[in-house]
Design a protein around this motif. Structure first.
Motif, short mmCIF file in Angstrom:
data_model
loop_
_atom_site.label_atom_id
_atom_site.label_comp_id
_atom_site.label_asym_id
_atom_site.label_seq_id
_atom_site.Cartn_x
_atom_site.Cartn_y
_atom_site.Cartn_z
N PHE A 1 -51.29 -0.94 -7.66
CA PHE A 1 -50.69 0.38 -7.74
C PHE A 1 -49.74 0.57 -6.57
O PHE A 1 -50.10 0.31 -5.42
CB PHE A 1 -51.74 1.48 -7.72
N ARG A 2 -48.52 1.03 -6.85
CA ARG A 2 -47.55 1.24 -5.78
C ARG A 2 -48.01 2.35 -4.84
O ARG A 2 -47.72 2.33 -3.65
CB ARG A 2 -46.17 1.58 -6.39
N TRP B 1 -43.49 -8.65 -9.19
CA TRP B 1 -44.77 -7.93 -9.19
C TRP B 1 -44.77 -6.83 -10.25
O TRP B 1 -43.76 -6.18 -10.50
CB TRP B 1 -45.00 -7.31 -7.82
N ILE B 2 -45.93 -6.65 -10.89
CA ILE B 2 -46.09 -5.59 -11.88
C ILE B 2 -46.91 -4.46 -11.27
O ILE B 2 -48.02 -4.67 -10.79
CB ILE B 2 -46.80 -6.09 -13.15
N TRP B 3 -46.33 -3.26 -11.27
CA TRP B 3 -47.04 -2.08 -10.80
C TRP B 3 -47.62 -1.33 -12.00
O TRP B 3 -46.93 -1.16 -13.02
CB TRP B 3 -46.10 -1.16 -10.02
N GLU C 1 -43.99 -0.56 -16.09
CA GLU C 1 -43.71 0.57 -16.96
C GLU C 1 -43.17 1.73 -16.14
O GLU C 1 -43.74 2.09 -15.10
CB GLU C 1 -44.98 1.00 -17.70
N HIS C 2 -42.09 2.32 -16.60
CA HIS C 2 -41.47 3.41 -15.86
C HIS C 2 -42.28 4.69 -16.00
O HIS C 2 -42.84 4.98 -17.06
CB HIS C 2 -40.04 3.65 -16.35
N LEU D 1 -39.95 0.89 -10.97
CA LEU D 1 -40.45 0.20 -9.77
C LEU D 1 -40.10 -1.28 -9.78
O LEU D 1 -39.82 -1.87 -8.74
CB LEU D 1 -41.97 0.38 -9.65
N SER D 2 -40.14 -1.91 -10.94
CA SER D 2 -39.72 -3.31 -11.08
C SER D 2 -39.39 -3.53 -12.55
O SER D 2 -39.72 -2.71 -13.41
CB SER D 2 -40.82 -4.28 -10.62
#
Length: 389
Positions: A330-331, A365-367, A290-291, A285-286
């Motif tokens: 949260f995305r 941004w961190i998701w 974390e993936h 996501l960015s």
């Protein structure tokens, strides 16, 4: 007095021959229900192998989708990337191994992924068919610059059609993108009846109420959907639809699992893993997020409530209850059957959200969606420890 001759069991060699010859056992297995297939597969090794091979052919998702898309893997890669979910009559047909020529393909999109889904349909030859209240160009309806920090209160339905030549005739295929308010599962659990509570993600197909839907051919109507024409359509297709719970539903709780916390893919679901060979996995996501590779739909749940199990209470109407988590770190949005779990995530998100909003920008941004399964696991362990006390 005449007595009928008892049927003698077939010799083992004949049964082995039957379950070793696909053209023969396909004719037998194609008429069996999902539960009967499972039971048969447990009888012997040859039967298990035959059912496994039959299931692999019967539930070939790429073949199923090829009616609508020339490249099913490209569509499934879109699903993996965006969390797009197939539901409605198409998912039901796939699981039921049936075909309704007049039906369309319903795709449920998460907030913020609608533009990408519409753009992809456009690229494979589908044309937007606006309603009277919609703009002629779908680009004027949906913005590409979605603000990840906000959520729309309005869901939209976007209809696309494409004419294709099939055999000796031209068929008009119809695909609808449904932009959900929260997420696809929250919308699907509010459908008009339980027989259409089935989904197909990029890597699996799920039926939420498989015993009632495919074994008993029954459904319970969900109040408030106001889709009586849709209910009538499924009655004509062979489903017995109830408006309220009856004594049978209270006595056989496995039909609708009343007052039980449910999750997509739980032990009560019928889950079919799909071959993902050739499907492009979800990207990160960015750079600092974390993936995760799982589909967001599997981290959602619900509970179907009923007034009780006495003779009188069993006539109560059903109610689907969920607790929503719609938070900017949260995305994706999530719905839960457990209010304590939802509240625990909200409480944690307050502190984390403060850091995000004061220190970060949209570009960095961190998701934190990868934390969602850990919250579920931790909460489940706490509940188990509490029950042991």
């Amino acid at each position: 007095m005449w007595e009928p001759e008892l049927l003698r069991p077939l010799p083992a060699c004949i049964l082995q021959e039957v379950f070793s010859t696909a053209p023969i056992y396909d004719l037998i297995l194609c008429d069996l229900s999902p539960r009967t297939l499972v039971w048969l597969s447990r009888t012997c090794r040859r039967a298990h192998e035959a059912v496994t091979r039959f299931t692999r052919r019967a539930y070939n998702i790429n073949r199923h989708l090829s009616r609508y898309f020339p490249d099913p893997l490209a569509f499934r890669s879109l699903q993996a990337r965006t969390g797009l979910v197939i539901s409605g009559s198409n998912a039901l047909q796939f699981l039921d191994r049936s075909f309704y020529p007049e039906s369309d393909l319903d795709l449920y999109a998460h907030p913020g992924h609608v533009y990408e889904a519409l753009e992809w349909l456009d690229s494979v030859g589908y044309k937007f068919q606006p309603e009277s209240w919609q703009q002629q160009d779908w680009h004027d309806e949906v913005s590409a610059d979605w603000d990840d920090m906000e959520y729309s209160d309005v869901a939209g339905v976007y209809t696309f059609k494409r004419s294709v030549a099939m055999d000796t005739e031209t068929v008009v295929l119809k695909v609808q993108i449904i932009a959900t308010k929260c997420n696809p599962i929250q919308t699907i659990t509010q459908f008009h009846s339980t027989c259409v509570m089935n989904i197909i993600t990029f890597n699996a197909a799920y039926s939420f109420y498989p015993v009632a839907t495919f074994e008993e051919r029954m459904a319970i109507q969900i109040p408030g959907s106001n889709q009586l024409d849709a209910v009538a359509k499924y009655v004509q297709r062979g489903w017995r639809v109830y408006a309220v719970f009856g004594p049978e539903h209270a006595a056989r709780r496995q039909l609708f699992l009343l007052d039980e916390k449910r999750w997509v893919g739980d032990r009560h679901c019928w889950s079919i893993p799909l071959d993902t060979t050739g499907v492009t996995p979800r990207p990160q996501l960015s750079i600092s997020s974390e993936h995760f590779s799982w589909d967001p739909s599997i981290e959602n749940g619900w509970i179907m409530e009923c007034g009780g199990y006495s003779t009188a209470a069993a006539t109560h109407v059903p109610k689907i209850r969920t607790h929503l988590v719609m938070i900017t770190i949260f995305r994706y949005n999530y719905s839960y059957p457990d209010d304590k779990l939802a509240q625990a995530i909200r409480d944690w998100s307050l502190s984390q959200g403060q850091l995000n909003h004061t220190q970060l920008t949209r570009q960095n941004w961190i998701w934190f969606d990868a934390e969602i399964p850990r919250f579920r696991s931790s909460h489940g362990q706490k509940c188990t420890n509490y029950r042991r006390r």
